[in-house]
Design an enzyme around this catalytic site. Structure first.
Site, PDB file in Angstrom:
ATOM      1  N   GLU A 139      -3.087  -4.626  -3.048  1.00 37.75           N
ATOM      2  CA  GLU A 139      -3.624  -5.529  -4.072  1.00 37.75           C
ATOM      3  C   GLU A 139      -3.697  -4.820  -5.431  1.00 37.75           C
ATOM      4  OE1 GLU A 139      -4.793  -4.859  -1.053  1.00 37.75           O
ATOM      5  OE2 GLU A 139      -6.136  -6.405  -0.321  1.00 37.75           O
ATOM      6  N   ASN A 172       0.846  -1.205   0.000  1.00 37.78           N
ATOM      7  CA  ASN A 172       0.000   0.000   0.000  1.00 37.78           C
ATOM      8  C   ASN A 172       0.876   1.247   0.000  1.00 37.78           C
ATOM      9  OD1 ASN A 172       0.546  -0.943   2.659  1.00 37.78           O
ATOM     10  ND2 ASN A 172      -1.115   0.240   3.518  1.00 37.78           N
ATOM     11  N   ILE A 173       0.388   2.256  -0.718  1.00 40.52           N
ATOM     12  CA  ILE A 173       1.111   3.522  -0.897  1.00 40.52           C
ATOM     13  C   ILE A 173       0.140   4.646  -0.551  1.00 40.52           C
ATOM     14  CG2 ILE A 173       2.385   4.979  -2.511  1.00 40.52           C
ATOM     15  CD1 ILE A 173       2.920   2.411  -4.177  1.00 40.52           C
ATOM     16  N   GLU A 174       0.389   5.292   0.570  1.00 41.71           N
ATOM     17  CA  GLU A 174      -0.554   6.307   1.069  1.00 41.71           C
ATOM     18  C   GLU A 174      -0.168   7.697   0.576  1.00 41.71           C
ATOM     19  OE1 GLU A 174      -0.862   5.556   5.314  1.00 41.71           O
ATOM     20  OE2 GLU A 174      -2.077   3.767   4.897  1.00 41.71           O
TER      21      GLU A 174
END
Ligand code: THU
Length: 136
Positions: free
Chosen positions: A55, A42-44
């Site tokens: 995903e 995940n890349i916030e």
């Protein structure tokens, strides 16, 4: 590809998660039909909505490399710096992205905490009555 090994790759991908806001690190490993594996984390983002789940990063990397046929995805998530102690269920948006490219009855979604403690769901288990391009 052994599914336990795929799950290990999802666990390893968590190390690259960029999570300064939620501090919840997720890793995914997507197995293509030809055996290629794409990982994602995940890349916030400070604006929150541009955040992308692990995903979808794995899917978009694979699709942008020309893959459209997929067998399984492993997902592992937990607060950063800790090992998973419960399964990390894919969000609804990611389930819909999976449904775009995968047959819901056969695509396998591997969820759990370790390669020894995971179980396989089908995408149909996670996304019954999916909306798909067939309906357009
Ligand atoms: N997240 C994922 O990457 N995958 C999931 O299956 C659930 C949620 C991320 C999004 C966000 O960066 C953080 O986890 C908290 O929601």
């Amino acid at each position: 590809m052994d599914e336990k090994r795929l799950f290990s790759q999802a666990l390893a991908a968590r190390a690259r998660a960029y999570t300064p806001y939620s501090h919840f690190a997720v890793g995914a490993a997507l197995l293509c039909a030809d055996g290629t594996v794409y990982t994602g984390c995940n890349i916030e983002n400070a604006a929150f909505t541009p955040t992308v789940c692990a995903e979808r990063v794995a899917f978009f990397k694979a699709v942008s490399d020309g893959h459209r046929d997929f067998a399984a995805i492993a997902v592992a998530g937990a607060p950063e710096g800790t090992a998973p102690d419960s399964l990390c269920a894919p969000c609804g948006v990611c389930r819909q992205v999976m449904a775009e490219f995968c047959r819901v009855e056969s695509f396998r979604v591997l969820l759990g905490t370790t390669p020894e403690d995971m179980r396989a769901y089908t995408l149909a288990d996670l996304l019954p009555l999916a909306f798909s391009g067939d309906m357009l």
